[in-house]
Design an enzyme around this catalytic site. Structure first.
Site, short mmCIF file in Angstrom:
data_model
loop_
_atom_site.label_atom_id
_atom_site.label_comp_id
_atom_site.label_asym_id
_atom_site.label_seq_id
_atom_site.Cartn_x
_atom_site.Cartn_y
_atom_site.Cartn_z
N GLY A 136 0.80 -1.22 0.00
CA GLY A 136 0.00 0.00 0.00
C GLY A 136 0.82 1.27 0.00
O GLY A 136 0.31 2.35 0.26
N ASP A 191 3.14 3.10 -14.76
CA ASP A 191 3.71 2.16 -13.79
C ASP A 191 4.38 0.98 -14.49
O ASP A 191 5.52 0.63 -14.18
CB ASP A 191 2.63 1.66 -12.84
#
Length: 388
Positions: A125, A175
């Site tokens: 996270g 990403d």
């Protein structure tokens, strides 16, 4: 976990010997946030925190996956099984399965099963692209072990397709591109509209990048992220009534000023202003790097955070605390949140001899204001996915 420990874990899990060990990095983005799906520029790099995978061949058609980071059992499926995993304790496997499914759909020959033991040292996270790291790990494993003749950028695109279509999360290409195309000691100046890119040495001299993780347990990022994508899509539609454009990344500041009346909505004005100005900041930042003007780079990074706070409204108390505390520390050129927002991480560019002071002081301020500890990591810039 060292290499021998990873092979031992494979042995414990599958009662067989692993054959090959792969690594796939995470990523940070120096500047250019929420610009990728708006067709703008980004400036990311691959980092030494990432995902490891131990591969072993099977003589049947079963794929068996096990994650050293997740609670649960081995996830097993046939190589011909194209359905996403629905059970909550198996959904993590979709990041792997999607890559397999889409490579086979493209006609690549993957004709036997295999075991894969996976372990990541990316903080969960933290917004350092663990999902892209996993997708590109699987892509590299399949490319190498099955001798697939596929261009690396096509593998990157399949990573994004896996995220968007198989897992079901909106995301731009940044990403997967940053991870899949990573190059040691370089950042990637990428035009997300055209996928034109160039490597630029990240020459920081006496400075280094420190990653500051909020350690926030719960995140609204996914729903808010999708909201921002939708808001920018609506803004683009309104601008297209007068402008011949395909993305917000095609607009400069002057064009935004001239045509902003078409938006006629406070929220859309703010979202578009961020997309347009952040794209221009990213272009300016790479010029500052070329000129060796690190102080200007730092100011642009600070401005990026302010825009993400006020115009894009994705920062939140935790990320604001990290960035604002970092701004006050000696030797800091710039600091900002990175990633989708609301949780995750920030980065600071800090003088090497002040890095420990930064971690201590920002850590104290964060604990006092937020109530729990932040974590700090030194960012080493590394190559993309590879066999070790």
């Amino acid at each position: 976990m060292n290499q021998q420990e990873l092979f031992d874990k494979y042995q414990d899990t599958f009662a067989a010997q692993g054959q090959d060990l792969f690594f796939s990095p995470g990523r940070i983005n120096v500047i250019g946030e929420h610009t990728d799906y708006n067709g703008g520029h980004v400036f990311p790099c691959a980092i030494s925190l990432g995902t490891y995978g131990v591969y072993g061949v099977r003589d049947d058609d079963q794929v068996q996956l096990f994650s050293g980071n997740m609670e649960g059992d081995v996830v097993s499926f046939a190589i011909t099984d194209e359905a996403p995993e629905e059970a909550e304790d198996r959904k993590w496997a979709n990041y792997f399965k999607g890559m397999l499914v889409y490579l086979r759909q493209k006609g690549f020959k993957i004709d036997h099963g295999f075991n894969l033991y996976v372990y990541g040292n990316l903080p969960y996270g933290a917004g350092l692209s663990s999902s892209a790291s996993i997708e590109m790990l699987m892509g590299q494993v399949l490319k190498d072990e099955f001798n697939l003749d596929i261009d690396q950028i096509d593998l990157v695109k399949l990573g994004q397709k896996t995220e968007n279509d198989f897992v079901g999360l909106n995301s731009g290409i940044m990403d997967q591109f940053a991870v899949g195309m990573g190059k040691k000691d370089n950042a990637i100046f990428l035009d997300c509209n055209t996928l034109e890119y160039k490597y630029m040495p990240l020459e920081l001299g006496d400075y280094e990048i420190v990653i500051m993780s909020t350690n926030k347990k719960h995140s609204l990022a996914a729903s808010a992220y999708n909201d921002r994508v939708a808001e920018c899509g609506e803004a683009l539609k309104r601008l297209q009534t007068k402008l011949d454009i395909n993305s917000l990344g095609e607009i400069d500041e002057d064009t935004f000023d001239e045509y902003s009346y078409l938006l006629n909505d406070e929220t859309l004005l703010k979202r578009t202003r961020h997309a347009v100005f952040e794209n221009q900041r990213t272009i300016q930042a790479t010029k500052a790097m070329t000129d060796g003007d690190l102080e200007k780079l730092g100011r642009l990074i600070n401005a990026s955070h302010v825009s993400l706070h006020f115009d894009y409204e994705v920062s939140g108390t935790e990320l604001d605390t990290l960035a604002e505390a970092a701004w006050q520390q000696p030797g800091v050129l710039g600091a900002r949140m990175i990633g989708g927002g609301f949780a995750g991480s920030a980065i600071a560019i800090v003088k090497k001899d002040q890095a420990e002071n930064l971690k201590q002081k920002v850590g104290e301020i964060y604990r006092e204001k937020v109530g729990y500890d932040a974590s700090f990591y030194d960012a080493e810039i590394v190559d993309g996915p590879h066999k070790l």
